[in-house]
Design a protein around this motif. Structure first.
Motif, PDB file in Angstrom:
ATOM      1  N   VAL A  88       0.850  -1.183   0.000  1.00 17.11           N
ATOM      2  CA  VAL A  88       0.000   0.000   0.000  1.00 17.11           C
ATOM      3  C   VAL A  88       0.890   1.238   0.000  1.00 17.11           C
ATOM      4  O   VAL A  88       1.836   1.334   0.789  1.00 17.11           O
ATOM      5  N   LEU A  89       0.597   2.143  -0.910  1.00 19.13           N
ATOM      6  CA  LEU A  89       1.344   3.392  -1.053  1.00 19.13           C
ATOM      7  C   LEU A  89       0.375   4.565  -0.995  1.00 19.13           C
ATOM      8  O   LEU A  89      -0.800   4.418  -1.346  1.00 19.13           O
ATOM      9  N   PRO A  90       0.864   5.746  -0.604  1.00 22.46           N
ATOM     10  CA  PRO A  90      -0.005   6.931  -0.657  1.00 22.46           C
ATOM     11  C   PRO A  90      -0.401   7.220  -2.108  1.00 22.46           C
ATOM     12  O   PRO A  90       0.385   6.995  -3.035  1.00 22.46           O
ATOM     13  N   GLU A  91      -1.601   7.728  -2.300  1.00 20.70           N
ATOM     14  CA  GLU A  91      -2.070   8.044  -3.647  1.00 20.70           C
ATOM     15  C   GLU A  91      -1.109   8.997  -4.359  1.00 20.70           C
ATOM     16  O   GLU A  91      -0.904   8.909  -5.573  1.00 20.70           O
ATOM     17  N   GLU A  92      -0.488   9.877  -3.609  1.00 27.93           N
ATOM     18  CA  GLU A  92       0.427  10.858  -4.195  1.00 27.93           C
ATOM     19  C   GLU A  92       1.579  10.195  -4.952  1.00 27.93           C
ATOM     20  O   GLU A  92       2.082  10.739  -5.930  1.00 27.93           O
ATOM     21  N   LYS A  93       2.003   8.999  -4.544  1.00 27.63           N
ATOM     22  CA  LYS A  93       3.091   8.296  -5.250  1.00 27.63           C
ATOM     23  C   LYS A  93       2.676   7.973  -6.683  1.00 27.63           C
ATOM     24  O   LYS A  93       3.469   8.121  -7.612  1.00 27.63           O
ATOM     25  N   PHE A  94       1.456   7.535  -6.873  1.00 32.31           N
ATOM     26  CA  PHE A  94       0.955   7.224  -8.210  1.00 32.31           C
ATOM     27  C   PHE A  94       0.867   8.499  -9.052  1.00 32.31           C
ATOM     28  O   PHE A  94       1.258   8.520 -10.211  1.00 32.31           O
ATOM     29  N   ILE A  95       0.359   9.569  -8.440  1.00 33.53           N
ATOM     30  CA  ILE A  95       0.214  10.851  -9.136  1.00 33.53           C
ATOM     31  C   ILE A  95       1.578  11.411  -9.508  1.00 33.53           C
ATOM     32  O   ILE A  95       1.799  11.865 -10.637  1.00 33.53           O
ATOM     33  N   GLU A  96       2.520  11.359  -8.564  1.00 30.85           N
ATOM     34  CA  GLU A  96       3.866  11.882  -8.806  1.00 30.85           C
ATOM     35  C   GLU A  96       4.563  11.119  -9.940  1.00 30.85           C
ATOM     36  O   GLU A  96       5.214  11.723 -10.792  1.00 30.85           O
ATOM     37  N   PHE A  97       4.413   9.811  -9.963  1.00 32.17           N
ATOM     38  CA  PHE A  97       5.025   9.014 -11.030  1.00 32.17           C
ATOM     39  C   PHE A  97       4.482   9.434 -12.395  1.00 32.17           C
ATOM     40  O   PHE A  97       5.242   9.620 -13.343  1.00 32.17           O
ATOM     41  N   MET A  98       3.183   9.597 -12.492  1.00 34.05           N
ATOM     42  CA  MET A  98       2.590  10.018 -13.764  1.00 34.05           C
ATOM     43  C   MET A  98       3.019  11.445 -14.121  1.00 34.05           C
ATOM     44  O   MET A  98       3.290  11.737 -15.285  1.00 34.05           O
ATOM     45  N   ARG A  99       3.107  12.307 -13.132  1.00 32.93           N
ATOM     46  CA  ARG A  99       3.542  13.687 -13.364  1.00 32.93           C
ATOM     47  C   ARG A  99       4.966  13.703 -13.924  1.00 32.93           C
ATOM     48  O   ARG A  99       5.266  14.430 -14.883  1.00 32.93           O
ATOM     49  N   LEU A 100       5.853  12.896 -13.356  1.00 31.04           N
ATOM     50  CA  LEU A 100       7.241  12.830 -13.825  1.00 31.04           C
ATOM     51  C   LEU A 100       7.334  12.316 -15.262  1.00 31.04           C
ATOM     52  O   LEU A 100       8.280  12.620 -15.970  1.00 31.04           O
ATOM     53  N   ARG A 101       6.369  11.554 -15.690  1.00 28.86           N
ATOM     54  CA  ARG A 101       6.330  11.017 -17.051  1.00 28.86           C
ATOM     55  C   ARG A 101       5.588  11.962 -18.014  1.00 28.86           C
ATOM     56  O   ARG A 101       5.421  11.642 -19.180  1.00 28.86           O
ATOM     57  N   GLY A 102       5.095  13.086 -17.485  1.00 25.25           N
ATOM     58  CA  GLY A 102       4.355  14.032 -18.319  1.00 25.25           C
ATOM     59  C   GLY A 102       2.976  13.533 -18.686  1.00 25.25           C
ATOM     60  O   GLY A 102       2.411  13.911 -19.710  1.00 25.25           O
ATOM     61  N   LYS A 103       2.401  12.693 -17.845  1.00 29.19           N
ATOM     62  CA  LYS A 103       1.106  12.075 -18.133  1.00 29.19           C
ATOM     63  C   LYS A 103       0.077  12.475 -17.074  1.00 29.19           C
ATOM     64  O   LYS A 103      -0.434  11.642 -16.330  1.00 29.19           O
ATOM     65  N   VAL A 104      -0.232  13.752 -17.016  1.00 29.13           N
ATOM     66  CA  VAL A 104      -1.189  14.253 -16.036  1.00 29.13           C
ATOM     67  C   VAL A 104      -2.472  14.654 -16.745  1.00 29.13           C
ATOM     68  O   VAL A 104      -2.437  15.189 -17.843  1.00 29.13           O
ATOM     69  N   GLY A 105      -3.592  14.364 -16.137  1.00 27.24           N
ATOM     70  CA  GLY A 105      -4.874  14.765 -16.705  1.00 27.24           C
ATOM     71  C   GLY A 105      -5.764  13.565 -16.965  1.00 27.24           C
ATOM     72  O   GLY A 105      -5.347  12.410 -16.864  1.00 27.24           O
ATOM     73  N   GLY A 106      -6.987  13.849 -17.325  1.00 30.04           N
ATOM     74  CA  GLY A 106      -8.015  12.833 -17.504  1.00 30.04           C
ATOM     75  C   GLY A 106      -7.733  11.811 -18.587  1.00 30.04           C
ATOM     76  O   GLY A 106      -8.231  10.697 -18.544  1.00 30.04           O
ATOM     77  N   GLN A 107      -6.925  12.173 -19.587  1.00 30.04           N
ATOM     78  CA  GLN A 107      -6.627  11.239 -20.677  1.00 30.04           C
ATOM     79  C   GLN A 107      -5.562  10.211 -20.289  1.00 30.04           C
ATOM     80  O   GLN A 107      -5.354   9.244 -20.999  1.00 30.04           O
ATOM     81  N   HIS A 108      -4.891  10.448 -19.170  1.00 28.05           N
ATOM     82  CA  HIS A 108      -3.792   9.579 -18.764  1.00 28.05           C
ATOM     83  C   HIS A 108      -4.181   8.825 -17.498  1.00 28.05           C
ATOM     84  O   HIS A 108      -4.415   9.429 -16.468  1.00 28.05           O
ATOM     85  N   LYS A 109      -4.218   7.521 -17.607  1.00 27.04           N
ATOM     86  CA  LYS A 109      -4.572   6.678 -16.469  1.00 27.04           C
ATOM     87  C   LYS A 109      -3.393   5.781 -16.112  1.00 27.04           C
ATOM     88  O   LYS A 109      -2.655   5.337 -16.988  1.00 27.04           O
ATOM     89  N   PHE A 110      -3.251   5.517 -14.839  1.00 26.32           N
ATOM     90  CA  PHE A 110      -2.186   4.619 -14.401  1.00 26.32           C
ATOM     91  C   PHE A 110      -2.513   3.222 -14.917  1.00 26.32           C
ATOM     92  O   PHE A 110      -3.626   2.742 -14.743  1.00 26.32           O
ATOM     93  N   PRO A 111      -1.570   2.551 -15.549  1.00 26.75           N
ATOM     94  CA  PRO A 111      -1.863   1.220 -16.108  1.00 26.75           C
ATOM     95  C   PRO A 111      -2.195   0.215 -15.004  1.00 26.75           C
ATOM     96  O   PRO A 111      -1.559   0.215 -13.958  1.00 26.75           O
ATOM     97  N   ARG A 112      -3.176  -0.606 -15.255  1.00 29.49           N
ATOM     98  CA  ARG A 112      -3.566  -1.636 -14.282  1.00 29.49           C
ATOM     99  C   ARG A 112      -2.569  -2.791 -14.257  1.00 29.49           C
ATOM    100  O   ARG A 112      -2.424  -3.464 -13.251  1.00 29.49           O
ATOM    101  N   VAL A 113      -1.881  -3.019 -15.370  1.00 30.36           N
ATOM    102  CA  VAL A 113      -0.861  -4.059 -15.441  1.00 30.36           C
ATOM    103  C   VAL A 113       0.431  -3.400 -15.894  1.00 30.36           C
ATOM    104  O   VAL A 113       0.452  -2.713 -16.909  1.00 30.36           O
TER     105      VAL A 113
END
Length: 184
Positions: free
Chosen positions: A138-163
């Protein structure tokens, strides 16, 4: 052929046309809900499947298991991802779950595992065979958001991959290692 499909089973769509497209895998998965009426529902994407040893886990199975487990435990799980890992001569699943609530990791791991066994017969069989373990962090939600932000994938069109697989998995593991090192 339509008479060969089974209701309730997921299929990957493969498109062929007389205009030149031949065996084009479009990436969507469907399930026949009424074969006689040729009625289908979209169940996910082929890249969101996890099947190391024949467990055939769909994103639909994963979403439902996480939803049921989180409801039972009265916790919020806004994001999660899973990957397959070696486990001796066999395999295991590694889950990463986002929650800002106080979570008993072992209880959540057991509940997700049990729900997947109920939802997916293939998974239940493989948990007694080649899929030897399930791990969960279990990780804080911010870790998932930060990872996507670092990849330039922020916003509704970008979802964290389930796999997670391949380069994305390596990037995620490096990100988590650097985040742990940075904290200490």
């Amino acid at each position: 052929m339509i008479h060969e499909v089974e209701e309730g089973k997921d299929y990957a769509l493969l498109l062929s046309t007389s205009a030149g497209a031949w065996r084009y895998l479009i990436g969507d998965t469907v399930r026949f809900v009424d074969k006689e009426r040729c009625e289908i529902i979209i169940t996910g994407r082929t890249k969101h499947y996890l099947s190391l040893v024949g467990e055939h886990l769909s994103v639909d199975n994963m979403n439902k298991a996480v939803q049921l487990a989180s409801e039972e435990m009265n916790i919020s799980i806004p994001e999660f991802t899973v990957t397959g890992i070696p486990h001796g001569l066999f395999f295991a699943h590694q889950w990463y779950v986002a929650s800002d609530d106080h979570v008993d990791e072992e209880m959540l791991r057991e509940k997700i595992d049990e729900k997947l066994k109920e939802l997916n017969d293939d998974y239940a069989v493989e948990r007694k065979s080649a899929l030897k373990a399930v791990y969960l962090k279990v990780l804080p939600e911010e870790k998932f958001i930060e990872f996507m932000r670092l990849r330039g994938k922020v916003g509704g069109q970008h979802k964290f991959p389930r796999v997670l697989k391949g380069k994305m998995l390596k990037d995620w593991e490096q990100f988590l290692e650097s985040a742990v090192a940075y904290r200490h």
